[in-house]
Design a protein around this motif. Structure first.
Motif, PDB file in Angstrom:
ATOM      1  N   VAL A  30       0.840  -1.197   0.000  1.00 18.60           N
ATOM      2  CA  VAL A  30       0.000   0.000   0.000  1.00 18.60           C
ATOM      3  C   VAL A  30       0.876   1.248   0.000  1.00 18.60           C
ATOM      4  O   VAL A  30       2.092   1.179   0.229  1.00 18.60           O
ATOM      5  CB  VAL A  30      -0.975   0.015   1.196  1.00 18.60           C
ATOM      6  N   ASN A  31       0.262   2.383  -0.216  1.00 15.57           N
ATOM      7  CA  ASN A  31       0.953   3.659  -0.296  1.00 15.57           C
ATOM      8  C   ASN A  31       1.591   4.006   1.054  1.00 15.57           C
ATOM      9  O   ASN A  31       0.888   4.236   2.031  1.00 15.57           O
ATOM     10  CB  ASN A  31      -0.047   4.748  -0.709  1.00 15.57           C
ATOM     11  N   TYR A  32       2.910   4.052   1.092  1.00 18.32           N
ATOM     12  CA  TYR A  32       3.603   4.339   2.353  1.00 18.32           C
ATOM     13  C   TYR A  32       3.571   5.824   2.695  1.00 18.32           C
ATOM     14  O   TYR A  32       4.016   6.218   3.761  1.00 18.32           O
ATOM     15  CB  TYR A  32       5.048   3.836   2.301  1.00 18.32           C
ATOM     16  N   PHE A  33       3.040   6.658   1.818  1.00 22.60           N
ATOM     17  CA  PHE A  33       2.889   8.071   2.123  1.00 22.60           C
ATOM     18  C   PHE A  33       1.576   8.358   2.829  1.00 22.60           C
ATOM     19  O   PHE A  33       1.334   9.475   3.264  1.00 22.60           O
ATOM     20  CB  PHE A  33       3.008   8.912   0.847  1.00 22.60           C
ATOM     21  N   ASN A  34       0.716   7.350   2.930  1.00 20.67           N
ATOM     22  CA  ASN A  34      -0.511   7.486   3.703  1.00 20.67           C
ATOM     23  C   ASN A  34      -0.126   7.682   5.165  1.00 20.67           C
ATOM     24  O   ASN A  34       0.695   6.924   5.693  1.00 20.67           O
ATOM     25  CB  ASN A  34      -1.368   6.231   3.526  1.00 20.67           C
ATOM     26  N   PRO A  35      -0.694   8.665   5.860  1.00 21.05           N
ATOM     27  CA  PRO A  35      -0.287   8.929   7.249  1.00 21.05           C
ATOM     28  C   PRO A  35      -0.489   7.751   8.196  1.00 21.05           C
ATOM     29  O   PRO A  35       0.308   7.543   9.114  1.00 21.05           O
ATOM     30  CB  PRO A  35      -1.164  10.110   7.668  1.00 21.05           C
ATOM     31  N   ALA A 105     -12.251  -4.947   4.543  1.00 20.38           N
ATOM     32  CA  ALA A 105     -11.728  -3.881   3.677  1.00 20.38           C
ATOM     33  C   ALA A 105     -12.368  -3.959   2.291  1.00 20.38           C
ATOM     34  O   ALA A 105     -12.673  -2.921   1.697  1.00 20.38           O
ATOM     35  CB  ALA A 105     -10.210  -3.980   3.573  1.00 20.38           C
ATOM     36  N   VAL A 106     -12.585  -5.164   1.789  1.00 23.16           N
ATOM     37  CA  VAL A 106     -13.242  -5.318   0.487  1.00 23.16           C
ATOM     38  C   VAL A 106     -14.684  -4.823   0.566  1.00 23.16           C
ATOM     39  O   VAL A 106     -15.151  -4.088  -0.316  1.00 23.16           O
ATOM     40  CB  VAL A 106     -13.177  -6.786   0.001  1.00 23.16           C
ATOM     41  N   ILE A 107     -15.391  -5.193   1.624  1.00 22.66           N
ATOM     42  CA  ILE A 107     -16.761  -4.709   1.787  1.00 22.66           C
ATOM     43  C   ILE A 107     -16.772  -3.188   1.905  1.00 22.66           C
ATOM     44  O   ILE A 107     -17.587  -2.502   1.281  1.00 22.66           O
ATOM     45  CB  ILE A 107     -17.431  -5.370   3.013  1.00 22.66           C
ATOM     46  N   GLY A 108     -15.853  -2.649   2.700  1.00 23.83           N
ATOM     47  CA  GLY A 108     -15.765  -1.195   2.839  1.00 23.83           C
ATOM     48  C   GLY A 108     -15.417  -0.515   1.533  1.00 23.83           C
ATOM     49  O   GLY A 108     -15.960   0.547   1.212  1.00 23.83           O
ATOM     50  N   SER A 113     -17.080   2.820  -2.941  1.00 25.15           N
ATOM     51  CA  SER A 113     -17.177   3.095  -4.384  1.00 25.15           C
ATOM     52  C   SER A 113     -18.585   3.543  -4.759  1.00 25.15           C
ATOM     53  O   SER A 113     -18.759   4.255  -5.741  1.00 25.15           O
ATOM     54  CB  SER A 113     -16.779   1.854  -5.185  1.00 25.15           C
ATOM     55  N   TRP A 114     -19.581   3.144  -3.994  1.00 22.26           N
ATOM     56  CA  TRP A 114     -20.950   3.573  -4.257  1.00 22.26           C
ATOM     57  C   TRP A 114     -21.227   4.949  -3.656  1.00 22.26           C
ATOM     58  O   TRP A 114     -21.874   5.777  -4.262  1.00 22.26           O
ATOM     59  CB  TRP A 114     -21.963   2.619  -3.658  1.00 22.26           C
ATOM     60  N   VAL A 115     -20.740   5.157  -2.440  1.00 21.25           N
ATOM     61  CA  VAL A 115     -21.152   6.314  -1.656  1.00 21.25           C
ATOM     62  C   VAL A 115     -20.258   7.522  -1.868  1.00 21.25           C
ATOM     63  O   VAL A 115     -20.732   8.613  -2.161  1.00 21.25           O
ATOM     64  CB  VAL A 115     -21.197   5.947  -0.149  1.00 21.25           C
ATOM     65  N   VAL A 127      -8.574   1.995   3.016  1.00 20.46           N
ATOM     66  CA  VAL A 127      -9.565   0.935   2.801  1.00 20.46           C
ATOM     67  C   VAL A 127      -9.767   0.694   1.309  1.00 20.46           C
ATOM     68  O   VAL A 127      -9.789  -0.452   0.852  1.00 20.46           O
ATOM     69  CB  VAL A 127     -10.900   1.293   3.495  1.00 20.46           C
ATOM     70  N   THR A 128      -9.871   1.766   0.545  1.00 25.26           N
ATOM     71  CA  THR A 128     -10.059   1.637  -0.903  1.00 25.26           C
ATOM     72  C   THR A 128      -8.850   0.977  -1.555  1.00 25.26           C
ATOM     73  O   THR A 128      -9.004   0.124  -2.435  1.00 25.26           O
ATOM     74  CB  THR A 128     -10.312   3.019  -1.525  1.00 25.26           C
ATOM     75  N   GLU A 129      -7.666   1.351  -1.117  1.00 25.88           N
ATOM     76  CA  GLU A 129      -6.459   0.778  -1.721  1.00 25.88           C
ATOM     77  C   GLU A 129      -6.310  -0.705  -1.384  1.00 25.88           C
ATOM     78  O   GLU A 129      -5.968  -1.515  -2.253  1.00 25.88           O
ATOM     79  CB  GLU A 129      -5.234   1.551  -1.244  1.00 25.88           C
ATOM     80  N   ILE A 130      -6.579  -1.075  -0.134  1.00 28.82           N
ATOM     81  CA  ILE A 130      -6.522  -2.497   0.243  1.00 28.82           C
ATOM     82  C   ILE A 130      -7.547  -3.281  -0.564  1.00 28.82           C
ATOM     83  O   ILE A 130      -7.264  -4.364  -1.084  1.00 28.82           O
ATOM     84  CB  ILE A 130      -6.739  -2.669   1.757  1.00 28.82           C
ATOM     85  N   SER A 131      -8.740  -2.730  -0.687  1.00 27.87           N
ATOM     86  CA  SER A 131      -9.797  -3.394  -1.441  1.00 27.87           C
ATOM     87  C   SER A 131      -9.410  -3.554  -2.911  1.00 27.87           C
ATOM     88  O   SER A 131      -9.539  -4.638  -3.486  1.00 27.87           O
ATOM     89  CB  SER A 131     -11.086  -2.580  -1.318  1.00 27.87           C
ATOM     90  N   TYR A 132      -8.914  -2.491  -3.507  1.00 26.25           N
ATOM     91  CA  TYR A 132      -8.550  -2.526  -4.923  1.00 26.25           C
ATOM     92  C   TYR A 132      -7.416  -3.510  -5.177  1.00 26.25           C
ATOM     93  O   TYR A 132      -7.464  -4.299  -6.122  1.00 26.25           O
ATOM     94  CB  TYR A 132      -8.158  -1.122  -5.399  1.00 26.25           C
ATOM     95  N   LYS A 133      -6.396  -3.484  -4.328  1.00 22.41           N
ATOM     96  CA  LYS A 133      -5.252  -4.370  -4.542  1.00 22.41           C
ATOM     97  C   LYS A 133      -5.594  -5.824  -4.250  1.00 22.41           C
ATOM     98  O   LYS A 133      -4.949  -6.730  -4.784  1.00 22.41           O
ATOM     99  CB  LYS A 133      -4.067  -3.900  -3.707  1.00 22.41           C
ATOM    100  N   THR A 134      -6.572  -6.067  -3.412  1.00 20.99           N
ATOM    101  CA  THR A 134      -7.009  -7.436  -3.163  1.00 20.99           C
ATOM    102  C   THR A 134      -7.787  -7.979  -4.358  1.00 20.99           C
ATOM    103  O   THR A 134      -7.647  -9.151  -4.709  1.00 20.99           O
ATOM    104  CB  THR A 134      -7.887  -7.499  -1.897  1.00 20.99           C
ATOM    105  N   MET A 135      -8.582  -7.119  -4.978  1.00 23.69           N
ATOM    106  CA  MET A 135      -9.421  -7.570  -6.087  1.00 23.69           C
ATOM    107  C   MET A 135      -8.721  -7.544  -7.439  1.00 23.69           C
ATOM    108  O   MET A 135      -9.199  -8.153  -8.389  1.00 23.69           O
ATOM    109  CB  MET A 135     -10.685  -6.711  -6.159  1.00 23.69           C
ATOM    110  N   SER A 136      -7.592  -6.874  -7.555  1.00 26.23           N
ATOM    111  CA  SER A 136      -6.948  -6.736  -8.866  1.00 26.23           C
ATOM    112  C   SER A 136      -6.527  -8.065  -9.500  1.00 26.23           C
ATOM    113  O   SER A 136      -6.654  -8.210 -10.719  1.00 26.23           O
ATOM    114  CB  SER A 136      -5.769  -5.767  -8.790  1.00 26.23           C
ATOM    115  N   PRO A 137      -6.040  -9.076  -8.745  1.00 25.74           N
ATOM    116  CA  PRO A 137      -5.743 -10.351  -9.430  1.00 25.74           C
ATOM    117  C   PRO A 137      -6.984 -11.034  -9.988  1.00 25.74           C
ATOM    118  O   PRO A 137      -6.925 -11.654 -11.056  1.00 25.74           O
ATOM    119  CB  PRO A 137      -5.104 -11.216  -8.334  1.00 25.74           C
ATOM    120  N   ILE A 138      -8.103 -10.907  -9.299  1.00 27.13           N
ATOM    121  CA  ILE A 138      -9.342 -11.514  -9.784  1.00 27.13           C
ATOM    122  C   ILE A 138      -9.849 -10.768 -11.012  1.00 27.13           C
ATOM    123  O   ILE A 138     -10.381 -11.367 -11.946  1.00 27.13           O
ATOM    124  CB  ILE A 138     -10.416 -11.503  -8.665  1.00 27.13           C
ATOM    125  N   ARG A 139      -9.667  -9.450 -11.031  1.00 25.10           N
ATOM    126  CA  ARG A 139     -10.142  -8.637 -12.158  1.00 25.10           C
ATOM    127  C   ARG A 139      -9.422  -8.971 -13.460  1.00 25.10           C
ATOM    128  O   ARG A 139      -9.934  -8.688 -14.538  1.00 25.10           O
ATOM    129  CB  ARG A 139      -9.970  -7.153 -11.845  1.00 25.10           C
TER     130      ARG A 139
END
Length: 174
Positions: A30-35, A105-108, A113-115, A127-139
């Protein structure tokens, strides 16, 4: 069990969660520049200098998380079970906690992404980055169908299958 042992167990469980989050951050790069991630890395840096590095940082963090979980299990159940059985339980519980955090994190990420498509908060970005990186191999294998992304569904099913498999192993150990 005395109050001192309960407090020690709670502190060890908190440390276990800390290292599991750090493990997820390293696994998914994940982005290490995230606080939030920067705070985790700053707290971990003294540990990484004191403890000898194993094969790579991910394995090192996993081993530390398992050892901390093992210590908490020894505090709670040390006189009831053998240490080898507690080690197996510590490994499985650490993996299960990791999977559960990724699950939420995926549910979040799906809800975000909707809200709230714009990310103005460091936690929401994480949360978005963890979710995206978890789903990217499946995508890569399951494209979106008519604008609908089914990869979260498959990731959640895979995580639930892994958790049920690990809980069966856990029941056979204990």
């Amino acid at each position: 069990m005395s109050t001192d042992f309960q407090i020690l167990g709670l502190i060890l469980n908190f440390l276990n969660y800390f290292f599991v989050f750090l493990l997820i951050f390293n696994l998914l790069k994940v982005n290490y520049f995230n606080p939030i991630v920067a705070i985790f890395v700053k707290v971990y840096n003294p540990f990484s200098k004191i403890l000898p590095m194993l094969i790579n940082p991910i394995v090192n963090i996993f081993v530390i998380a398992v050892v901390v979980k093992l210590l908490s299990l020894i505090v709670y159940f040390g006189n009831q079970y053998e240490t080898v059985a507690l080690l197996g339980v510590a490994i499985i519980q650490t993996i299960m906690v990791t999977l559960r955090i990724i699950f939420f994190a995926v549910i979040g990420g799906v809800i975000l992404s909707w809200v709230a498509p714009e990310k103005s908060n460091a936690f929401l970005e994480l949360v978005t980055e963890i979710s995206y990186k978890t789903m990217s191999p499946i995508r890569k294998y399951i494209p979106s169908a008519g604008g609908l992304d089914f990869s979260p569904l498959f990731v959640l099913i895979i995580i639930n299958l892994l958790e049920s498999f690990l809980s069966d192993i856990l029941r056979s150990i204990v």
